[in-house]
Design an enzyme around this catalytic site. Structure first.
Site, mmCIF file in Angstrom:
data_model
loop_
_atom_site.group_PDB
_atom_site.id
_atom_site.type_symbol
_atom_site.label_atom_id
_atom_site.label_comp_id
_atom_site.label_asym_id
_atom_site.label_seq_id
_atom_site.Cartn_x
_atom_site.Cartn_y
_atom_site.Cartn_z
ATOM 1 N N HIS A 5 33.356 51.903 29.273
ATOM 2 C CA HIS A 5 34.662 51.413 28.835
ATOM 3 C C HIS A 5 34.687 49.896 29.004
ATOM 4 O O HIS A 5 34.170 49.366 29.989
ATOM 5 C CB HIS A 5 35.766 52.069 29.662
ATOM 6 N N ASP B 248 36.829 47.646 29.978
ATOM 7 C CA ASP B 248 37.343 47.148 31.251
ATOM 8 C C ASP B 248 36.384 47.457 32.396
ATOM 9 O O ASP B 248 36.241 46.667 33.338
ATOM 10 C CB ASP B 248 38.712 47.750 31.556
ATOM 11 N N LYS B 249 35.720 48.604 32.320
ATOM 12 C CA LYS B 249 34.773 48.959 33.377
ATOM 13 C C LYS B 249 33.479 48.162 33.271
ATOM 14 O O LYS B 249 32.833 47.860 34.282
ATOM 15 C CB LYS B 249 34.476 50.462 33.330
ATOM 16 N N GLU C 268 36.210 36.831 37.740
ATOM 17 C CA GLU C 268 36.834 37.567 36.643
ATOM 18 C C GLU C 268 35.888 37.578 35.444
ATOM 19 O O GLU C 268 35.221 36.580 35.159
ATOM 20 C CB GLU C 268 38.159 36.915 36.230
ATOM 21 N N GLU D 81 36.497 31.519 41.238
ATOM 22 C CA GLU D 81 36.178 30.605 42.325
ATOM 23 C C GLU D 81 35.131 31.215 43.244
ATOM 24 O O GLU D 81 35.186 32.419 43.554
ATOM 25 C CB GLU D 81 37.430 30.282 43.139
ATOM 26 N N LYS E 114 36.591 58.281 27.754
ATOM 27 C CA LYS E 114 37.758 58.459 28.620
ATOM 28 C C LYS E 114 37.979 59.947 28.830
ATOM 29 O O LYS E 114 37.647 60.769 27.973
ATOM 30 C CB LYS E 114 39.010 57.836 27.996
ATOM 31 N N PHE F 246 34.798 58.153 16.470
ATOM 32 C CA PHE F 246 34.759 57.194 17.577
ATOM 33 C C PHE F 246 33.329 56.633 17.670
ATOM 34 O O PHE F 246 32.603 56.907 18.609
ATOM 35 C CB PHE F 246 35.167 57.886 18.882
ATOM 36 N N ASP G 152 37.156 46.973 21.720
ATOM 37 C CA ASP G 152 38.339 46.486 22.424
ATOM 38 C C ASP G 152 37.875 45.543 23.521
ATOM 39 O O ASP G 152 36.896 45.833 24.218
ATOM 40 C CB ASP G 152 39.113 47.663 23.029
ATOM 41 N N ALA G 153 38.555 44.438 23.710
ATOM 42 C CA ALA G 153 38.180 43.502 24.766
ATOM 43 C C ALA G 153 38.371 44.141 26.133
ATOM 44 O O ALA G 153 39.261 44.968 26.332
ATOM 45 C CB ALA G 153 39.012 42.228 24.661
ATOM 46 N N ARG H 193 41.793 45.861 35.141
ATOM 47 C CA ARG H 193 42.827 46.521 34.340
ATOM 48 C C ARG H 193 42.845 48.039 34.542
ATOM 49 O O ARG H 193 43.619 48.724 33.874
ATOM 50 C CB ARG H 193 42.635 46.207 32.857
ATOM 51 N N LYS H 194 42.007 48.553 35.416
ATOM 52 C CA LYS H 194 41.973 50.008 35.632
ATOM 53 C C LYS H 194 42.196 50.331 37.096
ATOM 54 O O LYS H 194 41.476 51.108 37.716
ATOM 55 C CB LYS H 194 40.638 50.572 35.134
ATOM 56 N N LYS I 208 35.968 40.736 43.943
ATOM 57 C CA LYS I 208 36.478 40.044 45.125
ATOM 58 C C LYS I 208 35.601 40.336 46.338
ATOM 59 O O LYS I 208 35.230 41.480 46.585
ATOM 60 C CB LYS I 208 37.912 40.500 45.413
ATOM 61 N N LYS J 270 39.142 39.157 50.786
ATOM 62 C CA LYS J 270 40.350 39.410 50.005
ATOM 63 C C LYS J 270 40.900 40.781 50.408
ATOM 64 O O LYS J 270 40.271 41.806 50.181
ATOM 65 C CB LYS J 270 40.058 39.402 48.506
ATOM 66 N N ASP K 186 43.182 42.505 49.156
ATOM 67 C CA ASP K 186 43.353 43.440 48.041
ATOM 68 C C ASP K 186 42.269 44.502 48.086
ATOM 69 O O ASP K 186 42.517 45.672 47.771
ATOM 70 C CB ASP K 186 43.240 42.702 46.692
#
Length: 411
Positions: A16, A18-19, A44, A57, A182, A256, A264-265, A270-271, A291, A295, A297
């Site tokens: 995917h 995003d992955k 990122e 960074e 998916k 598909f 798709d970008a 995003r997941k 990260k 961090k 998060d």
């Protein structure tokens, strides 16, 4: 809890878009931590048709030092090439060799730069000041006894369907599959237990011709793909959950063939619901991938999962949610909250005190306890950060080594 309800979770494959971005970002984290365990990374990634872009960074003297290598704009000789090699290697491992996204042909831009001094001064330890949190925020950990992995069943099955398909694609068992996919699993719950799959959705990128929709395409080839996916589902879900009422949606949009970053970008982070608990638990909003473990998060989300899992594994509750909060530059957490959802055998307020005594919940305390300053993050970036097998250095937050200490502390 209601006695009867439906609940749904989704997952996405390693292909995917995003992955793909998440896996590249975490491969960069691993690269820098392999050079310096105290490296700082906030990487990122954006993926699109035949292009990968990095931004963020960093601080890692063996790779980037503006004073040591000013003639190379701060980069050590060969460092940029090493980063590009890692990026292309991730895309190759996933399996992208398509006209619209190919590991050897894609254009690559690296916009990583040095970490802000104003962030560093709050995070770094100095004098009598302990290392502070890398950002403010709230993080959640969760565990449930629905599955042996102590994860929500809907997400657990969604991940495992796609993991199996990826293995079969790479081994040649299912050569008609392409990397992007998916899944989505809807289960009916009775008295808080999953008892029946009411709907299962799988959309997978496929080789040319393996579709049939509105009379167009190759019905036999689509039948081969559909039957294969249904066999995978039958091998992953318990047999008694698949009934005459189970509805299957396999490539419901039809064709598909164009997928991944060409279709798709993709962007890092995003997941986050796929990465965590599939919607069964609250989420603080911060992504994990890209990260380093200063961090919170990332590291605090890991330690709250670790604590919640040990609570459930100790038999103190059937479900457990833990929230923790931090301020940037401040070492000690602002709050620790435990919710046993009415399934516990101990007071939540008592458990909050015990857990805080068992693990030092400062950023460095978490990293030391779970040994997070290692290049262990690439494998986390697809098929979930939780519910995985703790093996060697990987997934240390999945260990259940606090069970005896918890029982002893609670008497």
């Amino acid at each position: 809890m209601r006695s009867e309800f439906l609940f749904t979770s989704e997952s996405v494959s390693e292909g995917h878009p995003d992955k793909v971005a998440d896996q590249i970002s975490d491969a960069i984290v691993d690269l820098f931590l392999s050079k310096d365990p105290e490296a700082r990374v906030a990487c990122e990634t954006m993926t699109t048709t035949q292009k990968v872009i990095l931004a963020g960074e960093i601080r890692c003297a063996p790779m980037f030092d503006e004073d040591r290598w000013p003639e190379h704009a701060g980069w050590a000789p060969g460092a940029r090439d090493e980063i590009e090699e890692v990026v292309r290697g991730v895309v190759k491992r996933i399996g992208y060799e398509q006209a619209g996204f190919h590991w050897s042909h894609l254009a690559f831009d690296n916009h990583l730069h040095g970490q802000s001094d104003h962030i560093a001064q709050g995070v770094d330890a100095s004098g009598n000041k302990d290392e502070g949190a890398g950002d403010q925020g709230i993080m959640f950990g969760y565990a449930s006894d629905e599955t042996p992995d102590l994860m929500p069943a809907t997400l657990d099955y969604s991940h495992k369907i796609l993991e199996r398909m990826a293995r079969d694609r790479k081994s040649g068992v299912a050569p008609f599959l392409e990397p992007d996919a998916k899944s989505q699993v809807t289960l009916r719950y009775h008295n808080e237990r999953p008892v029946e799959a009411t709907a299962i959705v799988v959309s997978t990128q496929h080789a040319p011709g393996y579709y049939f929709h509105n009379g167009a395409g190759d019905e036999a080839r689509y039948g081969e793909l559909r039957d294969y996916v249904k066999r995978v589902i039958a091998e992953i879900l318990p047999a008694d959950m698949l009934t005459a009422n189970t509805v299957y949606h396999i490539n419901p949009t039809g064709r598909f063939e164009i997928g991944g970053p060409d279709g798709d970008a993709g962007l890092t982070g995003r997941k986050i619901i796929v990465d965590s608990y599939g919607g069964a638990s609250p989420h603080g909003g911060g992504a994990f991938s890209g990260k380093d473990p200063t961090k919170v998060d990332r590291s605090a989300a890991y330690v709250t999962r670790y604590l919640a899992k040990n609570v459930v594994a100790a038999g103190l509750a059937r479900r457990c949610t833990i929230q923790i909060a931090y301020a940037i530059g401040v070492a000690e957490p602002l709050s620790l909250y435990v919710d046993l959802h009415g399934t516990g055998t101990v007071e939540e307020s008592r458990l909050e005190k015990v857990l805080a005594n068992l693990v030092r919940l400062t950023p460095r305390g978490i990293r030391t306890h779970l040994q997070l300053n290692k290049p262990i993050y690439g494998v986390t970036a697809a098929y979930g950060h939780f519910g995985r097998k703790a093996e060697g250095d990987t997934f240390p937050w999945e260990k259940i080594d606090l069970v005896d200490a918890l029982k002893d502390a609670l008497g």
